[in-house]
Design a protein around this motif. Structure first.
Motif, PDB file in Angstrom:
ATOM      1  N   ARG A 122     153.279  58.246  86.029  1.00  0.00           N
ATOM      2  CA  ARG A 122     153.199  59.384  85.113  1.00  0.00           C
ATOM      3  C   ARG A 122     152.961  58.907  83.676  1.00  0.00           C
ATOM      4  NH1 ARG A 122     155.172  64.402  86.846  1.00  0.00           N
ATOM      5  NH2 ARG A 122     155.941  64.433  89.005  1.00  0.00           N
ATOM      6  N   ARG A 123     153.673  57.886  83.271  1.00  0.00           N
ATOM      7  CA  ARG A 123     153.502  57.368  81.911  1.00  0.00           C
ATOM      8  C   ARG A 123     152.103  56.781  81.719  1.00  0.00           C
ATOM      9  NH1 ARG A 123     157.532  54.337  81.937  1.00  0.00           N
ATOM     10  NH2 ARG A 123     156.556  52.308  82.240  1.00  0.00           N
ATOM     11  N   ASN A 124     151.614  56.079  82.724  1.00  0.00           N
ATOM     12  CA  ASN A 124     150.287  55.474  82.627  1.00  0.00           C
ATOM     13  C   ASN A 124     149.197  56.530  82.535  1.00  0.00           C
ATOM     14  OD1 ASN A 124     147.850  53.872  84.430  1.00  0.00           O
ATOM     15  ND2 ASN A 124     148.833  52.766  82.760  1.00  0.00           N
ATOM     16  N   LEU A 125     149.378  57.640  83.251  1.00  0.00           N
ATOM     17  CA  LEU A 125     148.415  58.738  83.157  1.00  0.00           C
ATOM     18  C   LEU A 125     148.303  59.243  81.721  1.00  0.00           C
ATOM     19  CD1 LEU A 125     149.077  60.913  86.334  1.00  0.00           C
ATOM     20  CD2 LEU A 125     146.935  59.770  85.740  1.00  0.00           C
ATOM     21  N   VAL A 126     149.439  59.408  81.070  1.00  0.00           N
ATOM     22  CA  VAL A 126     149.457  59.978  79.719  1.00  0.00           C
ATOM     23  C   VAL A 126     149.005  58.949  78.676  1.00  0.00           C
ATOM     24  CG1 VAL A 126     150.950  60.916  77.917  1.00  0.00           C
ATOM     25  CG2 VAL A 126     151.226  61.663  80.294  1.00  0.00           C
ATOM     26  N   GLU A 127     149.536  57.729  78.771  1.00  0.00           N
ATOM     27  CA  GLU A 127     149.298  56.752  77.720  1.00  0.00           C
ATOM     28  C   GLU A 127     147.950  56.036  77.843  1.00  0.00           C
ATOM     29  OE1 GLU A 127     152.627  54.114  77.812  1.00  0.00           O
ATOM     30  OE2 GLU A 127     154.043  55.639  77.098  1.00  0.00           O
ATOM     31  N   TYR A 128     147.528  55.785  79.082  1.00  0.00           N
ATOM     32  CA  TYR A 128     146.287  55.027  79.267  1.00  0.00           C
ATOM     33  C   TYR A 128     145.107  55.913  79.644  1.00  0.00           C
ATOM     34  CZ  TYR A 128     142.964  51.622  81.123  1.00  0.00           C
ATOM     35  OH  TYR A 128     141.826  50.881  81.360  1.00  0.00           O
ATOM     36  N   TRP A 129     145.294  56.761  80.652  1.00  0.00           N
ATOM     37  CA  TRP A 129     144.158  57.483  81.201  1.00  0.00           C
ATOM     38  C   TRP A 129     143.758  58.695  80.383  1.00  0.00           C
ATOM     39  CZ3 TRP A 129     140.941  55.221  84.242  1.00  0.00           C
ATOM     40  CH2 TRP A 129     141.390  54.189  85.071  1.00  0.00           C
ATOM     41  N   ALA A 130     144.696  59.426  79.827  1.00  0.00           N
ATOM     42  CA  ALA A 130     144.336  60.636  79.077  1.00  0.00           C
ATOM     43  C   ALA A 130     143.350  60.337  77.946  1.00  0.00           C
ATOM     44  CB  ALA A 130     145.582  61.334  78.547  1.00  0.00           C
ATOM     45  N   PRO A 131     143.565  59.310  77.115  1.00  0.00           N
ATOM     46  CA  PRO A 131     142.570  59.007  76.085  1.00  0.00           C
ATOM     47  C   PRO A 131     141.211  58.610  76.657  1.00  0.00           C
ATOM     48  CG  PRO A 131     144.670  57.960  75.568  1.00  0.00           C
ATOM     49  CD  PRO A 131     144.781  58.477  76.960  1.00  0.00           C
ATOM     50  N   LEU A 132     141.195  57.864  77.773  1.00  0.00           N
ATOM     51  CA  LEU A 132     139.922  57.470  78.376  1.00  0.00           C
ATOM     52  C   LEU A 132     139.166  58.677  78.912  1.00  0.00           C
ATOM     53  CD1 LEU A 132     140.532  54.156  80.374  1.00  0.00           C
ATOM     54  CD2 LEU A 132     139.440  54.473  78.155  1.00  0.00           C
ATOM     55  N   ILE A 133     139.909  59.621  79.480  1.00  0.00           N
ATOM     56  CA  ILE A 133     139.263  60.828  80.005  1.00  0.00           C
ATOM     57  C   ILE A 133     138.564  61.582  78.877  1.00  0.00           C
ATOM     58  CG2 ILE A 133     139.737  63.095  81.023  1.00  0.00           C
ATOM     59  CD1 ILE A 133     142.031  61.611  82.606  1.00  0.00           C
ATOM     60  N   GLU A 134     139.220  61.700  77.732  1.00  0.00           N
ATOM     61  CA  GLU A 134     138.607  62.419  76.609  1.00  0.00           C
ATOM     62  C   GLU A 134     137.448  61.629  76.003  1.00  0.00           C
ATOM     63  OE1 GLU A 134     139.143  65.581  76.241  1.00  0.00           O
ATOM     64  OE2 GLU A 134     140.415  65.174  77.975  1.00  0.00           O
ATOM     65  N   LEU A 135     137.524  60.306  76.027  1.00  0.00           N
ATOM     66  CA  LEU A 135     136.367  59.511  75.601  1.00  0.00           C
ATOM     67  C   LEU A 135     135.189  59.759  76.540  1.00  0.00           C
ATOM     68  CD1 LEU A 135     137.939  56.055  74.625  1.00  0.00           C
ATOM     69  CD2 LEU A 135     136.801  57.678  73.098  1.00  0.00           C
ATOM     70  N   GLY A 136     135.482  59.836  77.852  1.00  0.00           N
ATOM     71  CA  GLY A 136     134.424  60.146  78.814  1.00  0.00           C
ATOM     72  C   GLY A 136     133.835  61.520  78.576  1.00  0.00           C
TER      73      GLY A 136
END
Length: 221
Positions: A122-136
């Protein structure tokens, strides 16, 4: 893999206590160009000479984490050794316990709970993946193949682990996400096929599907 361990055995006798294969190879999902992920348990804290030997043994296709008495040690990636302690996550410990292939030494039995695995996901989704998704989402122009494949399946893997406790490879995560969200099944199937076919073209529609999948995963948690 065998060359790496043989070189360590020859140059630093007695250093290697156990070797475990993790990642896509252990999960039956290795694709062309994928790194081979190893966790190597060392029998002693590495001396300066041992570190030199570990550095000499690195290769471009290996991603290696070294453990000393179960604690994070050096790590190797892209042919280079890093002497700062490796990141050893609850997900990696769970992989070692239940999904790894042990080539030498005893089977691993690290202390980790499902709750710890879920919290990390859950933490990795928010801290790592959420910013990458918005960059995509903000990206335009040519599609960067490896980056898109990374974005397409990373959140889906965590989504499945949070829901079930099971750890799956990228291809399986894409298939499961396609079943859960049928409107995305077509482009996700093509992305899964592209993992195993370097000649497969990817386009902006695939990027859009990956971004939408990531946003839906985040919305569930």
């Amino acid at each position: 893999m065998s060359d790496h361990v043989a070189l360590l055995d020859e140059s630093a006798p007695g250093l290697v206590a156990a070797v475990h294969v993790v990642g896509s190879t252990a999960l039956g999902d290795r694709a062309p160009g994928s790194d081979l992920d190893l966790v190597v348990e060392l029998s002693r804290p590495p001396s300066d000479d041992d570190l030199r030997k570990l550095a000499e043994a690195q290769s471009l296709e290996l991603d290696v984490v070294y453990l000393v008495d179960g604690r994070p040690g050096p790590w190797g990636r892209d042919g280079r050794l890093n002497t700062t302690p490796a990141e050893v996550t609850p997900v990696l410990l769970e992989q070692l316990n239940n999904y790894s292939r042990t080539l030498r030494g005893p089977r691993p039995a690290f202390a980790v709970t499902r709750a710890e695995v879920e919290r990390w996901c859950r933490r990795n989704l928010v801290e790592y993946w959420a910013p990458l998704i918005e960059l995509g989402a903000a990206a335009s122009g040519p599609v960067f193949r490896e980056g898109l494949l990374w974005l397409a399946f990373g959140p889906a893997r965590l989504w499945h682990t949070i829901r079930t406790g099971e750890i799956v490879g990228k291809s399986r995560a894409g298939e499961l996400a396609g079943r859960h969200w049928p409107d995305l099944a077509g482009p996700l199937k093509e992305l899964v096929e592209a993992r195993h076919d370097p000649g497969r073209d990817l386009h902006d529609g695939h990027r859009g599907a990956a971004v939408e999948l990531g946003r839906r995963v985040l919305a569930e948690f």
